[in-house]
Design a protein around this motif. Structure first.
Motif, mmCIF file in Angstrom:
data_model
loop_
_atom_site.group_PDB
_atom_site.id
_atom_site.type_symbol
_atom_site.label_atom_id
_atom_site.label_comp_id
_atom_site.label_asym_id
_atom_site.label_seq_id
_atom_site.Cartn_x
_atom_site.Cartn_y
_atom_site.Cartn_z
ATOM 1 N N ILE A 153 0.704 -1.367 0.035
ATOM 2 C CA ILE A 153 0.166 -0.053 0.070
ATOM 3 C C ILE A 153 0.784 1.469 -0.050
ATOM 4 O O ILE A 153 0.537 2.316 -0.622
ATOM 5 C CB ILE A 153 -1.018 -0.046 1.322
ATOM 6 N N PHE A 154 1.689 1.090 0.957
ATOM 7 C CA PHE A 154 2.637 2.444 0.932
ATOM 8 C C PHE A 154 3.614 2.763 -0.506
ATOM 9 O O PHE A 154 3.356 3.332 -0.635
ATOM 10 C CB PHE A 154 4.073 2.500 1.957
ATOM 11 N N MET A 155 4.078 1.380 -1.124
ATOM 12 C CA MET A 155 4.519 1.212 -2.301
ATOM 13 C C MET A 155 3.307 2.003 -3.271
ATOM 14 O O MET A 155 3.954 3.084 -4.420
ATOM 15 C CB MET A 155 5.530 0.625 -2.449
ATOM 16 N N ALA A 156 2.551 1.612 -3.609
ATOM 17 C CA ALA A 156 1.359 1.992 -4.258
ATOM 18 C C ALA A 156 1.684 3.948 -4.241
ATOM 19 O O ALA A 156 1.534 3.904 -5.534
ATOM 20 C CB ALA A 156 -0.095 1.805 -3.947
ATOM 21 N N ALA A 157 0.935 4.003 -2.926
ATOM 22 C CA ALA A 157 0.922 5.842 -2.950
ATOM 23 C C ALA A 157 2.428 6.394 -3.590
ATOM 24 O O ALA A 157 1.912 7.301 -3.716
ATOM 25 C CB ALA A 157 1.034 5.633 -1.406
ATOM 26 N N VAL A 158 3.366 5.860 -3.117
ATOM 27 C CA VAL A 158 4.702 6.364 -3.592
ATOM 28 C C VAL A 158 4.699 6.505 -5.073
ATOM 29 O O VAL A 158 5.412 8.338 -5.826
ATOM 30 C CB VAL A 158 6.079 5.336 -3.738
ATOM 31 N N ILE A 159 4.065 5.284 -5.615
ATOM 32 C CA ILE A 159 4.245 5.094 -6.602
ATOM 33 C C ILE A 159 3.321 6.293 -7.971
ATOM 34 O O ILE A 159 3.439 7.135 -8.683
ATOM 35 C CB ILE A 159 3.378 3.883 -7.547
ATOM 36 N N ALA A 160 2.067 6.456 -7.096
ATOM 37 C CA ALA A 160 1.114 7.392 -7.838
ATOM 38 C C ALA A 160 1.844 8.922 -7.543
ATOM 39 O O ALA A 160 1.909 9.461 -9.046
ATOM 40 C CB ALA A 160 -0.129 7.581 -7.040
ATOM 41 N N PHE A 185 -0.396 10.995 15.754
ATOM 42 C CA PHE A 185 1.421 11.468 15.577
ATOM 43 C C PHE A 185 1.095 9.483 14.462
ATOM 44 O O PHE A 185 2.730 10.425 13.585
ATOM 45 C CB PHE A 185 1.183 10.457 17.567
ATOM 46 N N PHE A 186 1.161 8.844 14.617
ATOM 47 C CA PHE A 186 1.274 7.791 13.818
ATOM 48 C C PHE A 186 0.936 8.711 12.186
ATOM 49 O O PHE A 186 1.872 7.530 11.126
ATOM 50 C CB PHE A 186 0.931 6.779 13.742
ATOM 51 N N GLY A 187 -0.068 8.801 12.253
ATOM 52 C CA GLY A 187 -0.504 8.923 10.741
ATOM 53 C C GLY A 187 0.007 10.426 10.306
ATOM 54 O O GLY A 187 0.545 10.443 9.176
ATOM 55 N N THR A 188 0.929 11.120 11.405
ATOM 56 C CA THR A 188 1.855 11.722 10.607
ATOM 57 C C THR A 188 3.210 11.491 10.932
ATOM 58 O O THR A 188 3.665 11.899 9.399
ATOM 59 C CB THR A 188 2.711 12.857 12.505
ATOM 60 N N ILE A 189 3.279 10.838 10.708
ATOM 61 C CA ILE A 189 4.924 9.464 11.093
ATOM 62 C C ILE A 189 4.754 9.659 9.191
ATOM 63 O O ILE A 189 5.441 9.247 8.566
ATOM 64 C CB ILE A 189 5.192 8.606 11.548
ATOM 65 N N ALA A 190 3.464 8.691 8.725
ATOM 66 C CA ALA A 190 2.940 7.924 7.964
ATOM 67 C C ALA A 190 3.259 9.188 6.652
ATOM 68 O O ALA A 190 3.210 8.919 5.674
ATOM 69 C CB ALA A 190 1.606 7.316 7.695
ATOM 70 N N ILE A 191 2.397 10.562 6.794
ATOM 71 C CA ILE A 191 2.739 11.315 5.801
ATOM 72 C C ILE A 191 4.356 11.899 5.347
ATOM 73 O O ILE A 191 4.721 12.204 4.723
ATOM 74 C CB ILE A 191 2.152 12.553 6.331
ATOM 75 N N ALA A 192 4.843 11.665 6.500
ATOM 76 C CA ALA A 192 6.192 12.275 6.444
ATOM 77 C C ALA A 192 6.967 10.654 6.098
ATOM 78 O O ALA A 192 7.823 12.103 4.995
ATOM 79 C CB ALA A 192 6.722 12.758 7.578
ATOM 80 N N LEU A 252 6.265 9.226 3.451
ATOM 81 C CA LEU A 252 5.966 9.415 2.450
ATOM 82 C C LEU A 252 6.106 10.889 1.350
ATOM 83 O O LEU A 252 7.013 10.195 0.164
ATOM 84 C CB LEU A 252 4.150 9.483 1.627
ATOM 85 N N SER A 253 6.219 11.421 1.634
ATOM 86 C CA SER A 253 6.970 12.955 1.470
ATOM 87 C C SER A 253 8.210 12.468 1.005
ATOM 88 O O SER A 253 8.998 13.041 0.530
ATOM 89 C CB SER A 253 6.703 13.933 1.928
#
Ligand code: TRP
Length: 453
Positions: free
Chosen positions: A147-154, A309-316, A318-319
């Motif tokens: 899922i994470f990689m798919a977001a990066v690719i998109a 907090f974990f949501g913020t880490i996820a965004i960070a 990803l960027s």
């Protein structure tokens, strides 16, 4: 040939670079290093290295990227030719390896957002440890990685302006605002004053006694957190369209990255001390996950704080991940004439596959991370610093002066920082890194092979 893309605005470039810099390194890696290396003593050395080594090294990469407007392989070929172009390959390989496990850790973070929403943080260390082991390896971890990689690719697939620049304009301000909000919340916790004492009162004796551990850890972290050593900043700077003050941009980027790492400590340590978790025990890849879950499980509204907090880490994360992928993608577009979306999808898929072992057994995270971080990144940073500081310093000085009204002797200060302190510290760090990796290969990893083969 189609015109090469550029950032739409100066802010767009700065936000993209901050988005790259602020990531798991700030929020996941930094607090556990501080905990492991003795608190404030580590913090002081780290801050010193960011200023004296990290900032000049970032300008090294900016200069190469903006001068050539090309991907790292092409840029080094154009400026140096000969063997220097192979350094670009080292960069691409490093990005490949880092992203493959970075994405797995990104998947864990997504999982911990879910656990928070379900009110599922286990409130004691042992239980939280078990929870982590279950979440970190196996099919669920592979799914999170996918899922994470798919977001990066998109995001990368949409390109510089419509993908990366657009995404970071939302993500980076969100990270900064939420981090500050959480730090204010952490200030109200009963464990806050004890946490600040641990985090903010350096002990010089401690630095002197442990310098062989503290120095390489702080130097490696300064490099990783600023996204240096593998051409990410070369790539982002290659999309700068006009001449503006690189040092000023660099200062903003380094400043914000450091501020966020520092703030992460202000969030994490009060939570630890309030939840009765000893930061010195938060060692290794699972550190933050286990310790935070254990502490959060005991707090009222811990689930909510954890989810945010974990949501913020996820965004960070990803960027940051998009900058790792962009290095390889930019090479395929510039040098191989591939179409962006095709290049992104192919490389992204291969990286996903390379990362699968790290989602199946934690020992592979160490195998990849120690090699890429302590050896390849530092090697890449060392080589590009030698190249810019000693081989093309005239070109570099000319480039750093563009868009600057009055450089004065700052150009010389910069080039001499690169020529001696940056190179010496990176050399020592890589030397120690190779030893540490050898120990790992003949120790933990050999044990693992013995048990599993
Ligand atoms: N700086 C990011 C972090 O702190 C990680 C990262 C993104 C990175 N791109 C990089 C590290 C390039 C080294 C090189 O999480």
């Amino acid at each position: 040939m189609a015109q090469r893309e550029t950032w739409a605005t100066r802010t767009g470039f700065i936000l993209a670079a901050v988005g790259s810099a602020v990531g798991l390194g700030n929020i996941w890696r930094f607090p556990f290093l501080v905990g492991q290396e003795g608190g404030a003593a580590f913090l002081v050395v780290y801050l010193l290295f960011v200023a004296l080594i990290g900032f000049p090294a970032m300008l090294v990469e900016f200069v190469v990227g903006r001068r050539t407007n090309r991907n790292p392989v092409g840029a080094l070929k154009e400026l140096g030719g000969g063997v220097w172009q192979y350094l670009g390959w080292v960069f691409a390989a490093t990005g490949f390896i880092i992203l493959s496990y970075y994405s797995v850790v990104g998947g864990w973070v997504l999982r911990y957002v879910l656990i928070g929403l379900q009110g599922g943080y286990v409130g004691d260390i042992e239980g939280a440890g078990g929870q982590f082991v279950e979440a970190a390896s196996g099919l669920d971890a592979v799914l999170g990685h996918a899922i994470f990689m798919a977001a990066v690719i998109a995001i990368v697939g949409f390109g510089i302006r419509r993908g990366i620049e657009f995404a970071v304009q939302v993500m980076v301000p969100a990270i900064i605002l939420i981090a500050f909000g959480l730090a204010v919340y952490a200030f109200t916790l009963p464990g806050a004053s004890e946490a600040y004492a641990f985090y903010l009162s350096p002990d010089v004796g401690e630095i002197l006694a442990n310098w062989t551990d503290i120095l390489p850890a702080a130097a490696g972290q300064a490099f990783f957190t600023l996204s240096l050593g593998m051409g990410a900043m070369i790539t982002y700077a290659s999309y700068i369209g006009d001449d503006r003050n690189l040092a000023e941009d660099g200062l903003i980027i380094v400043g914000l990255d450091t501020l966020i790492a520092f703030t992460a400590g202000l969030i994490v340590f009060p939570i630890f001390f309030t939840g009765g978790v000893d930061p010195a025990n938060t060692i290794g890849a699972g550190a933050i996950f286990i310790s935070l879950a254990a502490a959060l499980g005991d707090l009222s509204f811990g689930w909510l704080i954890g989810t945010v907090f974990f949501g913020t880490i996820a965004i960070a994360a990803l960027s940051s991940a998009i900058s790792l992928l962009e290095v390889v993608v930019s090479y395929l577009i510039d040098e191989r004439g591939m179409e962006r979306f095709t290049a992104t999808a192919i490389v992204g898929t291969i990286i996903f596959v390379v990362g699968i072992p790290t989602a199946l057994d934690l020992v592979f995270i160490d195998l990849y991370d120690l090699f890429a971080n302590n050896i390849l990144l530092v090697f890449g940073g060392l080589m590009v610093s030698i190249f810019v500081g000693w081989v093309i310093s005239n070109v570099a000085l000319d480039e750093i002066g563009r868009g600057v009204r009055n450089l004065g002797s700052w150009g010389d200060v910069w080039i001499w920082l690169v020529r001696i302190p940056v190179i010496v510290i990176l050399f020592v760090t890589i030397y120690l890194g190779v030893f540490e990796y050898y120990e790992f290969l003949t120790g933990d990893f050999a044990d693992w092979l013995g048990q599993n083969l």
